[in-house]
Design an enzyme around this catalytic site. Structure first.
Site, PDB file in Angstrom:
ATOM      1  CE  LYS A 278      -3.843  -1.869   2.777  1.00  0.00           C
ATOM      2  NZ  LYS A 278      -4.926  -1.707   1.806  1.00  0.00           N
ATOM      3  NE  ARG A 352     -10.799 -10.044  -1.798  1.00  0.00           N
ATOM      4  CZ  ARG A 352     -11.155  -9.160  -2.724  1.00  0.00           C
ATOM      5  NH1 ARG A 352     -11.440  -9.573  -3.951  1.00  0.00           N
ATOM      6  NH2 ARG A 352     -11.250  -7.882  -2.457  1.00  0.00           N
TER       7      ARG A 352
HETATM    8  N1  BES Z   1      -8.034  -3.861   4.559  1.00  0.00           N
HETATM    9  C1  BES Z   1      -8.222  -3.461   3.233  1.00  0.00           C
HETATM   10  C2  BES Z   1      -9.551  -2.743   2.985  1.00  0.00           C
HETATM   11  C3  BES Z   1      -9.734  -1.422   3.671  1.00  0.00           C
HETATM   12  C4  BES Z   1      -9.498  -0.248   2.992  1.00  0.00           C
HETATM   13  C5  BES Z   1     -10.212  -1.360   4.950  1.00  0.00           C
HETATM   14  C6  BES Z   1      -9.696   0.959   3.635  1.00  0.00           C
HETATM   15  C7  BES Z   1     -10.415  -0.155   5.583  1.00  0.00           C
HETATM   16  C8  BES Z   1     -10.170   1.005   4.913  1.00  0.00           C
HETATM   17  C9  BES Z   1      -8.197  -4.678   2.308  1.00  0.00           C
HETATM   18  O1  BES Z   1      -7.406  -5.732   2.709  1.00  0.00           O
HETATM   19  C10 BES Z   1      -7.668  -4.217   1.001  1.00  0.00           C
HETATM   20  O2  BES Z   1      -6.557  -3.810   0.945  1.00  0.00           O
HETATM   21  N2  BES Z   1      -8.505  -4.282  -0.013  1.00  0.00           N
HETATM   22  C11 BES Z   1      -8.160  -3.855  -1.309  1.00  0.00           C
HETATM   23  C12 BES Z   1      -8.708  -4.859  -2.274  1.00  0.00           C
HETATM   24  C13 BES Z   1      -8.175  -4.700  -3.665  1.00  0.00           C
HETATM   25  C14 BES Z   1      -6.730  -5.120  -3.727  1.00  0.00           C
HETATM   26  C15 BES Z   1      -9.012  -5.542  -4.576  1.00  0.00           C
HETATM   27  C16 BES Z   1      -8.783  -2.491  -1.553  1.00  0.00           C
HETATM   28  O3  BES Z   1      -9.889  -2.251  -1.103  1.00  0.00           O
HETATM   29  O4  BES Z   1      -8.131  -1.661  -2.168  1.00  0.00           O
HETATM   30 ZN    ZN Z   2      -5.381  -5.567   2.065  1.00  0.00          ZN
END
Ligand code: BES
Ligand code: ZN
Ligand code: ZN
Length: 501
Positions: A278, A352
């Site tokens: 990230k 997931r």
């Molecule tokens: N933990 C994150 C989702 C999240 C984002 C929670 C902001 C709380 C606030 C999750 O694991 C994630 O990173 N999801 C990705 C999925 C993507 C790679 C398909 C996302 O939402 O960007």
């Molecule tokens: Zn994530």
């Protein structure tokens, strides 16, 4: 903070302030307020007549009782318009009252339950709402401060005054206290920094909670997870030096092995994104990626405290998601516990992965329903904003019950469609499915992915709490930070549980 329920008259109890409610533009005072007004030389009536206090929701006005009663001050708190009143509005008014007093360093309040034939709620509902609202608004996390401790403002005592004494009333006050401590626990766990809330530390803390609450606790460590074949969970965990741990809580009120409701919570104690890392801005916030787990833990504590006559199991996969030489990578194909092979497209879609194995594992309990909670997708925040959970699942009745529980608890949930046609987006060229498609319908494709792992025939609901697990600004019932989202909602769902038809 000490909360006591007392029977009696407002003139006798002593505290820094007496909290009294008033409806906006009501031409009459509530009877309790009127009684105080009479005793205090009509000072309340004068303030309202002069137009200095209208009773708008959360508006307040502070008066001095000038020796007319043991309590020095009167805090008038607005309930808003009668037509717009709800139990939620009352919880907020109680929260705002106590917070106002705490900020003024007046840490002891007396709150007479409005005893009034025209008050829209009965005594029990009113007392419960005031205790729960008051406690939720006062939450603060001070465990890690070492400096200026004198500046931390605490609240010491709340006396709920009632003209009637009843077992039901006392039970409802206790229920509110139990609910608030479950929500406090969830908020604490989410607030704890990731170095002090590793899978090992959290599992230990959950173990302590389970012991105190009389809940069975089982820890699945790496070796057992490997034996079972939890490939998807282990793939995420393998990037970190901190071992992943799957926690199983089992609240079993009767000797029979009745089919439980299984709650599954995403427990990523820190989500860096892994190899698909990230951006660093706000990455610290990803300590809250175990808010689903915290909700399950908090809810089970409350369910056990209330001795609900229903078996409830909590399954929590705890792990970090970090990049390293051992981390899982985009392109890897992972063999999950269900037998399905997953092609990893993005290691940041780790929630997931771990939930997939937890959902499959839930099948062992032959559950009557499964509900999972997860800070799963940013896409859910884009779709619904940051104070609503996305609701998806396979059973209309379960979804409707969750929506009703959302209304009652004030923890908002809103449905998104889960048509199987979305599955085409998750097809992989090399394996059974991939963990991510593009950006389209991201909250739904995540849920469609999860659905593949739900044991056949078991009613299932999924709550994407990515937006509502963390509060940016602060609201009356939710101070800035961890919200504890899900605890109240789940307890409401389970409180009067009936088998699904
Ligand atoms: N933990 C994150 C989702 C999240 C984002 C929670 C902001 C709380 C606030 C999750 O694991 C994630 O990173 N999801 C990705 C999925 C993507 C790679 C398909 C996302 O939402 O960007
Ligand atoms: Zn994530
Ligand atoms: Zn995550």
């Amino acid at each position: 903070m000490e909360i006591t329920l007392q029977k009696g008259d407002f003139t006798a109890v002593e505290a820094e302030a007496l909290v009294l409610f008033h409806f906006e533009q009501d031409d009459r005072l509530l009877e309790t307020t009127a009684a105080v007004n009479d005793a205090a030389g009509s000072i309340i009536g004068q303030v309202i007549e002069a137009g200095d206090f209208r009773g708008e929701h959360l508006e307040h006005f502070l008066l001095y009782s000038q020796g007319s009663m043991a309590t020095k001050r009167i805090l008038l708190m607005g309930l808003g318009k009668r037509e717009e009143f709800s139990v939620h509005a009352l919880r907020e008014a109680a929260a705002q009252s106590l917070r106002t007093l705490r900020d003024r360093r007046q840490p002891r309040a007396v709150l007479p339950i409005p005893f009034d034939s025209k008050f829209p709620l009965d005594l029990e509902d009113t007392a419960e709402a005031c205790v729960l609202g008051g406690m939720l608004g006062l939450y603060q996390f001070t465990e890690l401060r070492t400096r200026d401790l004198d500046n931390i403002k605490d609240f010491d005592s709340l006396i709920i005054l009632s003209q009637k004494d009843s077992k039901q009333l006392a039970a409802r006050v206790d229920r509110a206290k139990a609910m608030a401590s479950g929500i406090y626990l969830a908020r604490d766990l989410v607030t704890l920094p990731p170095n002090l809330a590793t899978p090992t530390i959290l599992a230990e803390r959950v173990g302590e909670m389970a012991e105190q609450a009389g809940v069975n606790f089982h820890l699945i460590e790496k070796e057992e997870a490997e034996k079972l074949g939890m490939g998807a969970f282990l793939a995420v965990a393998q990037g970190s030096d901190e071992p992943g741990l799957m926690v199983a809580l089992d609240y079993q009120p009767s000797k029979d092995d009745e089919p439980p409701v299984v709650l599954v919570g995403k427990g990523i104690t820190f989500d860096s994104g892994g190899i698909s890392i990230k951006p660093s801005k706000d990455m610290d916030r990803m300590k809250h990626d175990m808010a689903g787990a915290a909700a399950v833990i908090g809810a089970i504590q409350v369910v056990a405290a209330l001795r609900l006559p229903l078996r409830v199991v909590g399954l929590i996969p705890f792990t970090e998601n970090l990049p390293s030489g051992k981390a899982y990578k985009p392109g890897d194909v992972i063999h999950s516990l269900s037998g399905l092979n997953i092609e990893v497209i993005n290691t940041d879609a780790e929630g997931r992965m771990i939930l997939a194995d937890a959902l499959t594992y839930a099948g062992r309990y032959e559950p009557q329903a499964i509900v999972d909670l997860a800070t799963l997708t940013g896409a859910c925040i884009v779709a619904l904003g940051d104070d609503v959970a996305g609701l998806m699942g396979t059973d209309d009745e379960l979804l409707a019950r969750l929506q009703a529980a959302g209304e009652e608890s004030g923890e908002k949930v809103w449905p998104l469609p889960l048509w199987d046609s979305y599955f085409k987006l998750m097809k992989s060229d090399v394996a059974d499915l991939k963990n991510v498609d593009g950006r389209k319908a991201g909250a739904i494709t995540a849920a469609i992915f999860l659905k593949q792992f739900v044991p056949e025939g078991v009613p299932w609901a999924h709550l994407d709490i990515a937006g509502c697990a963390w509060e940016e600004k602060g609201k009356p019932l939710v101070p800035k930070g961890a919200t504890g989202m899900g605890v109240h909602l789940l307890v409401r769902l389970l409180q009067e549980w009936q088998p699904l038809s």
